[in-house]
Design a protein around this motif. Structure first.
Motif, PDB file in Angstrom:
ATOM      1  N   GLY A  15       0.614  -0.865  -0.225  1.00 42.49           N
ATOM      2  CA  GLY A  15       0.095  -0.042  -0.138  1.00 42.49           C
ATOM      3  C   GLY A  15       0.922   1.778   0.008  1.00 42.49           C
ATOM      4  O   GLY A  15       0.022   2.332   0.088  1.00 42.49           O
ATOM      5  N   ASP A  16       2.089   1.261   0.079  1.00 39.61           N
ATOM      6  CA  ASP A  16       2.807   2.909  -0.181  1.00 39.61           C
ATOM      7  C   ASP A  16       2.794   2.808  -1.591  1.00 39.61           C
ATOM      8  O   ASP A  16       3.437   2.005  -2.645  1.00 39.61           O
ATOM      9  N   PRO A  17       2.745   4.097  -1.808  1.00 39.46           N
ATOM     10  CA  PRO A  17       2.464   4.614  -3.276  1.00 39.46           C
ATOM     11  C   PRO A  17       4.136   5.432  -3.219  1.00 39.46           C
ATOM     12  O   PRO A  17       4.169   6.007  -4.594  1.00 39.46           O
ATOM     13  N   GLY A  18       4.965   5.467  -2.809  1.00 36.37           N
ATOM     14  CA  GLY A  18       6.233   5.486  -2.917  1.00 36.37           C
ATOM     15  C   GLY A  18       6.838   4.900  -4.008  1.00 36.37           C
ATOM     16  O   GLY A  18       6.803   3.843  -4.513  1.00 36.37           O
ATOM     17  N   PHE A  19       7.903   5.524  -4.746  1.00 38.41           N
ATOM     18  CA  PHE A  19       8.621   4.985  -6.022  1.00 38.41           C
ATOM     19  C   PHE A  19       9.349   3.086  -5.508  1.00 38.41           C
ATOM     20  O   PHE A  19       9.333   2.649  -6.728  1.00 38.41           O
TER      21      PHE A  19
END
Length: 252
Positions: A15-19
């Motif tokens: 669920g982490d939207p980071g690159f």
């Protein structure tokens, strides 16, 4: 459709939207680039270089790039960049194997590839409990079956390309298992506070698989091309010529 909408379907992203939310899933795509580089070097060493073999090498590299984009950006358009090269490779390689290795007429090979594409679409459309079956791996099962069947046919004919396809089918089955259980085993794969899952193993094993398949095309597809052109054929290992059946099928 919002092409920039993010997709969270892998254990490592959580669920982490980071690159860099999927470091192993992203970095493991370097294996595809390495496999493509090795295959390209082998292709360049050939006295006659086939265009289709070169296209297959390029697709292996494109798969690595597309998958990297998906596992870093995790958007809908990146998912398309991931799946299109994979689908193209499956369709082109099946057609190549049916015509160049098995020796089917091109028209029949094209019809079978078209039928295979419909089967792929049907398998991918199947839903289990409202979501993709086998964590989305069901869509790859037709490719596994096709690879195994072509390998069995080649083994029955005593073709030199058979081991690559049969071992490839085994590797594909194992890698597909790792892809399927990625989220299932997520709670048991925690490292330094975050779970990594098993999807990266799918990448590593598939890079090996694609390298084996492309190398089979480079090494043995050249023999079929030479037979069709009526050129002299070097003996296979052990001194035997195994291309009489191929000559017959090609000239149908």
């Amino acid at each position: 459709m919002d092409w920039h909408q993010q997709i969270f379907i892998y254990c490592e992203r959580a669920g982490d939207p980071g690159f860099w939310a999927e470091p192993l899933n992203a970095a493991s795509n370097a294996a595809f680039l390495f496999a493509a580089a090795l295959a390209l070097a082998a292709w360049l060493r050939q006295p006659q270089r086939g265009v289709v073999e070169c296209a297959l090498v390029a697709l292996v590299g494109a798969i690595g790039v597309g998958s990297f984009l998906f596992h870093t950006l995790a958007t809908r358009w990146a998912a398309l960049a991931d799946t299109l090269p994979i689908t193209a490779f499956m369709l082109i390689y099946l057609g190549y194997a049916l015509v160049r290795f098995v020796g089917l007429p091109r028209l029949l090979g094209g019809v079978l590839v078209a039928a295979f594409m419909l089967v792929l679409q049907a398998a991918d459309a199947v839903r289990c409990s409202g979501g993709p079956c086998l964590n989305g791996s069901l869509g790859y099962v037709p490719a596994l079956i096709a690879l195994g069947l072509v390998g069995v046919v080649l083994r029955w004919r005593g073709d030199a390309a058979a081991p690559a396809l049969l071992w490839g089918a085994l590797i594909f089955a194992i890698s597909l298992t790792f892809r399927t259980v990625d989220r299932m085993v997520c709670p048991w794969t925690a490292i330094t506070g975050g779970a990594v899952g098993t999807h990266f193993v799918w990448h590593l094993m598939n890079a090996l698989l694609l390298h084996m398949l492309v190398m089979a095309a480079i090494r043995h597809g050249q023999r079929r091309r030479a037979v069709r052109a009526g050129q002299a054929i070097a003996p296979t290992e052990g001194g035997a010529h195994k291309d009489e059946w191929s000559r017959t099928w090609w000239n149908r």
